[in-house]
Design a protein around this motif. Sequence first.
Motif, PDB file in Angstrom:
ATOM      1  N   LEU A 267     126.281  47.402   3.972  1.00 61.26           N
ATOM      2  CA  LEU A 267     126.377  45.953   4.152  1.00 61.26           C
ATOM      3  C   LEU A 267     125.672  45.486   5.428  1.00 61.26           C
ATOM      4  O   LEU A 267     125.448  44.289   5.618  1.00 61.26           O
ATOM      5  CB  LEU A 267     127.850  45.527   4.220  1.00 61.26           C
ATOM      6  CG  LEU A 267     128.725  45.849   3.000  1.00 61.26           C
ATOM      7  CD1 LEU A 267     130.176  45.494   3.293  1.00 61.26           C
ATOM      8  CD2 LEU A 267     128.228  45.109   1.774  1.00 61.26           C
ATOM      9  N   ILE A 268     125.307  46.417   6.301  1.00 66.85           N
ATOM     10  CA  ILE A 268     124.687  46.063   7.580  1.00 66.85           C
ATOM     11  C   ILE A 268     123.243  45.612   7.346  1.00 66.85           C
ATOM     12  O   ILE A 268     122.470  46.314   6.692  1.00 66.85           O
ATOM     13  CB  ILE A 268     124.703  47.256   8.546  1.00 66.85           C
ATOM     14  CG1 ILE A 268     126.147  47.718   8.810  1.00 66.85           C
ATOM     15  CG2 ILE A 268     124.006  46.905   9.856  1.00 66.85           C
ATOM     16  CD1 ILE A 268     126.242  48.982   9.641  1.00 66.85           C
ATOM     17  N   PRO A 269     122.844  44.458   7.884  1.00 60.80           N
ATOM     18  CA  PRO A 269     121.451  43.995   7.742  1.00 60.80           C
ATOM     19  C   PRO A 269     120.468  44.995   8.362  1.00 60.80           C
ATOM     20  O   PRO A 269     120.796  45.680   9.340  1.00 60.80           O
ATOM     21  CB  PRO A 269     121.445  42.672   8.514  1.00 60.80           C
ATOM     22  CG  PRO A 269     122.879  42.224   8.527  1.00 60.80           C
ATOM     23  CD  PRO A 269     123.688  43.475   8.592  1.00 60.80           C
ATOM     24  N   GLU A 270     119.269  45.082   7.816  1.00 64.54           N
ATOM     25  CA  GLU A 270     118.265  46.036   8.298  1.00 64.54           C
ATOM     26  C   GLU A 270     117.888  45.792   9.753  1.00 64.54           C
ATOM     27  O   GLU A 270     117.585  46.735  10.493  1.00 64.54           O
ATOM     28  CB  GLU A 270     117.015  45.965   7.409  1.00 64.54           C
ATOM     29  CG  GLU A 270     117.219  46.522   6.009  1.00 64.54           C
ATOM     30  CD  GLU A 270     115.922  46.566   5.224  1.00 64.54           C
ATOM     31  OE1 GLU A 270     114.849  46.353   5.830  1.00 64.54           O
ATOM     32  OE2 GLU A 270     115.979  46.812   3.998  1.00 64.54           O
TER      33      GLU A 270
ATOM     34  N   ARG B 250     126.906  43.578  28.669  1.00 64.73           N
ATOM     35  CA  ARG B 250     126.291  43.038  29.888  1.00 64.73           C
ATOM     36  C   ARG B 250     124.875  42.555  29.644  1.00 64.73           C
ATOM     37  O   ARG B 250     124.376  41.697  30.381  1.00 64.73           O
ATOM     38  CB  ARG B 250     126.327  44.092  30.994  1.00 64.73           C
ATOM     39  CG  ARG B 250     127.722  44.271  31.590  1.00 64.73           C
ATOM     40  CD  ARG B 250     127.751  45.351  32.649  1.00 64.73           C
ATOM     41  NE  ARG B 250     129.060  45.378  33.325  1.00 64.73           N
ATOM     42  CZ  ARG B 250     129.440  46.326  34.181  1.00 64.73           C
ATOM     43  NH1 ARG B 250     128.613  47.339  34.460  1.00 64.73           N
ATOM     44  NH2 ARG B 250     130.628  46.264  34.755  1.00 64.73           N
ATOM     45  N   ASP B 251     124.256  43.088  28.589  1.00 64.10           N
ATOM     46  CA  ASP B 251     122.924  42.615  28.204  1.00 64.10           C
ATOM     47  C   ASP B 251     122.998  41.332  27.384  1.00 64.10           C
ATOM     48  O   ASP B 251     121.972  40.810  26.934  1.00 64.10           O
ATOM     49  CB  ASP B 251     122.196  43.690  27.382  1.00 64.10           C
ATOM     50  CG  ASP B 251     121.732  44.864  28.244  1.00 64.10           C
ATOM     51  OD1 ASP B 251     121.703  44.713  29.483  1.00 64.10           O
ATOM     52  OD2 ASP B 251     121.404  45.923  27.671  1.00 64.10           O
ATOM     53  N   GLY B 252     124.213  40.840  27.164  1.00 63.67           N
ATOM     54  CA  GLY B 252     124.387  39.593  26.430  1.00 63.67           C
ATOM     55  C   GLY B 252     124.473  39.753  24.919  1.00 63.67           C
ATOM     56  O   GLY B 252     124.384  38.768  24.180  1.00 63.67           O
ATOM     57  N   LYS B 253     124.676  40.968  24.437  1.00 67.50           N
ATOM     58  CA  LYS B 253     124.692  41.224  22.998  1.00 67.50           C
ATOM     59  C   LYS B 253     126.083  41.033  22.389  1.00 67.50           C
ATOM     60  O   LYS B 253     127.100  41.170  23.061  1.00 67.50           O
ATOM     61  CB  LYS B 253     124.232  42.656  22.710  1.00 67.50           C
ATOM     62  CG  LYS B 253     122.859  43.011  23.272  1.00 67.50           C
ATOM     63  CD  LYS B 253     121.761  42.180  22.634  1.00 67.50           C
ATOM     64  CE  LYS B 253     120.392  42.641  23.134  1.00 67.50           C
ATOM     65  NZ  LYS B 253     119.300  41.811  22.546  1.00 67.50           N
ATOM     66  N   LYS B 254     126.071  40.724  21.098  1.00 72.59           N
ATOM     67  CA  LYS B 254     127.312  40.722  20.313  1.00 72.59           C
ATOM     68  C   LYS B 254     127.462  42.126  19.733  1.00 72.59           C
ATOM     69  O   LYS B 254     126.656  42.558  18.909  1.00 72.59           O
ATOM     70  CB  LYS B 254     127.256  39.673  19.199  1.00 72.59           C
ATOM     71  CG  LYS B 254     127.190  38.240  19.699  1.00 72.59           C
ATOM     72  CD  LYS B 254     127.338  37.238  18.575  1.00 72.59           C
ATOM     73  CE  LYS B 254     126.122  37.231  17.656  1.00 72.59           C
ATOM     74  NZ  LYS B 254     124.920  36.681  18.301  1.00 72.59           N
ATOM     75  N   VAL B 255     128.482  42.836  20.187  1.00 67.56           N
ATOM     76  CA  VAL B 255     128.655  44.249  19.833  1.00 67.56           C
ATOM     77  C   VAL B 255     129.845  44.404  18.889  1.00 67.56           C
ATOM     78  O   VAL B 255     130.957  43.982  19.210  1.00 67.56           O
ATOM     79  CB  VAL B 255     128.897  45.110  21.095  1.00 67.56           C
ATOM     80  CG1 VAL B 255     129.012  46.586  20.709  1.00 67.56           C
ATOM     81  CG2 VAL B 255     127.776  44.892  22.119  1.00 67.56           C
TER      82      VAL B 255
ATOM     83  N   HIS C 115     133.518  41.289   7.485  1.00 66.64           N
ATOM     84  CA  HIS C 115     132.237  41.066   6.815  1.00 66.64           C
ATOM     85  C   HIS C 115     131.367  40.100   7.608  1.00 66.64           C
ATOM     86  O   HIS C 115     130.146  40.305   7.733  1.00 66.64           O
ATOM     87  CB  HIS C 115     132.483  40.529   5.401  1.00 66.64           C
ATOM     88  CG  HIS C 115     131.260  40.516   4.544  1.00 66.64           C
ATOM     89  ND1 HIS C 115     130.504  39.386   4.348  1.00 66.64           N
ATOM     90  CD2 HIS C 115     130.630  41.520   3.857  1.00 66.64           C
ATOM     91  CE1 HIS C 115     129.484  39.662   3.561  1.00 66.64           C
ATOM     92  NE2 HIS C 115     129.534  40.952   3.252  1.00 66.64           N
ATOM     93  N   GLU C 116     131.971  39.064   8.152  1.00 66.39           N
ATOM     94  CA  GLU C 116     131.222  38.105   8.985  1.00 66.39           C
ATOM     95  C   GLU C 116     130.588  38.806  10.180  1.00 66.39           C
ATOM     96  O   GLU C 116     129.420  38.568  10.516  1.00 66.39           O
ATOM     97  CB  GLU C 116     132.158  37.000   9.489  1.00 66.39           C
ATOM     98  CG  GLU C 116     132.623  36.027   8.432  1.00 66.39           C
ATOM     99  CD  GLU C 116     133.659  35.044   8.982  1.00 66.39           C
ATOM    100  OE1 GLU C 116     133.935  34.050   8.283  1.00 66.39           O
ATOM    101  OE2 GLU C 116     134.190  35.277  10.090  1.00 66.39           O
ATOM    102  N   LEU C 117     131.358  39.654  10.834  1.00 60.01           N
ATOM    103  CA  LEU C 117     130.873  40.329  12.036  1.00 60.01           C
ATOM    104  C   LEU C 117     129.777  41.339  11.714  1.00 60.01           C
ATOM    105  O   LEU C 117     128.826  41.502  12.487  1.00 60.01           O
ATOM    106  CB  LEU C 117     132.040  41.027  12.744  1.00 60.01           C
ATOM    107  CG  LEU C 117     133.075  40.083  13.359  1.00 60.01           C
ATOM    108  CD1 LEU C 117     134.292  40.864  13.841  1.00 60.01           C
ATOM    109  CD2 LEU C 117     132.475  39.279  14.516  1.00 60.01           C
ATOM    110  N   ILE C 118     129.898  42.025  10.593  1.00 61.63           N
ATOM    111  CA  ILE C 118     128.847  42.953  10.174  1.00 61.63           C
ATOM    112  C   ILE C 118     127.524  42.215  10.032  1.00 61.63           C
ATOM    113  O   ILE C 118     126.455  42.739  10.374  1.00 61.63           O
ATOM    114  CB  ILE C 118     129.233  43.648   8.853  1.00 61.63           C
ATOM    115  CG1 ILE C 118     130.339  44.688   9.105  1.00 61.63           C
ATOM    116  CG2 ILE C 118     128.032  44.317   8.194  1.00 61.63           C
ATOM    117  CD1 ILE C 118     130.903  45.315   7.848  1.00 61.63           C
ATOM    118  N   LYS C 119     127.582  40.995   9.537  1.00 59.92           N
ATOM    119  CA  LYS C 119     126.368  40.222   9.298  1.00 59.92           C
ATOM    120  C   LYS C 119     125.804  39.573  10.563  1.00 59.92           C
ATOM    121  O   LYS C 119     124.590  39.363  10.662  1.00 59.92           O
ATOM    122  CB  LYS C 119     126.648  39.130   8.253  1.00 59.92           C
ATOM    123  CG  LYS C 119     127.034  39.653   6.882  1.00 59.92           C
ATOM    124  CD  LYS C 119     125.924  40.503   6.274  1.00 59.92           C
ATOM    125  CE  LYS C 119     126.268  40.964   4.874  1.00 59.92           C
ATOM    126  NZ  LYS C 119     125.211  41.850   4.313  1.00 59.92           N
TER     127      LYS C 119
END
Length: 254
Positions: A53-56, A86-91, A31-35
Amino acid sequence: MTNGTKKIAKGKVYICGSGPGNPKLITIRCHELIKKCDIILYDRLVSNEILKLIPEKTIRLYVGRSSGDPTSNQIKTNKMMLKYARDGKKVLRLKGGDPFIFGRGGEEAEFLFENSIRFEIVPGISSAIASAIYSGIPLTHRKLSSSVAIVTGHEDPTKEEKSVRWDKLAKSVDTIVILMGIENLPKIMGKLIHHGLDKDTKVAIIERGTLQDQKIIIGNASNIIEKMKESSIKPPAVILIGEVVSLSEKIRWR
């Protein structure tokens, strides 16, 4: 930061199991990661209730595969994880059930390691366990079952040699749990009976386990195929074989 001579990307991939579909059964970490994640790559078995549960603001991309879909889909998924990390995102690589039980989580973790991408693996409740519990069927029981085997009913068609030894499973364990086995169940039951499974052995098939429209049919090794056809059972479904199935009448709590 480097790993040997390789530069490690700033982003990170979380390989996470979302459980059997019931949103009340996801872990706190899931749940934390989804948010908090920037991008969510989700599979076919992640339920609509969990997707809500995924934020818009979060980017969500469907990368699931159905039976018969090209295996090249996995290559595309790997490339997407690599690019966004590689773009620095949390996936968040969001999967149904548990990522290490027929969820390709191990393969994806290997890919990320080989490409110097940081990752975390988050377990989820497998449908193999949850569907049984929501049907009042304990996979182990002191009097009825001291061993469990969880197997796939749909092996990779590109494998040169099949690894599920139905001939050995027929008499070597007390409880057999089959995932992704509906399409091949007539062949599977034929093999198990041929190699010694008693025709009176109890069998349950649980469709959409833990969800509001969960459906269960119970029979035995000799008549379960007929019952399955009469009930129009469809995937996703879990197949349970063993005498523990008989306890469902007593302790099915839902």
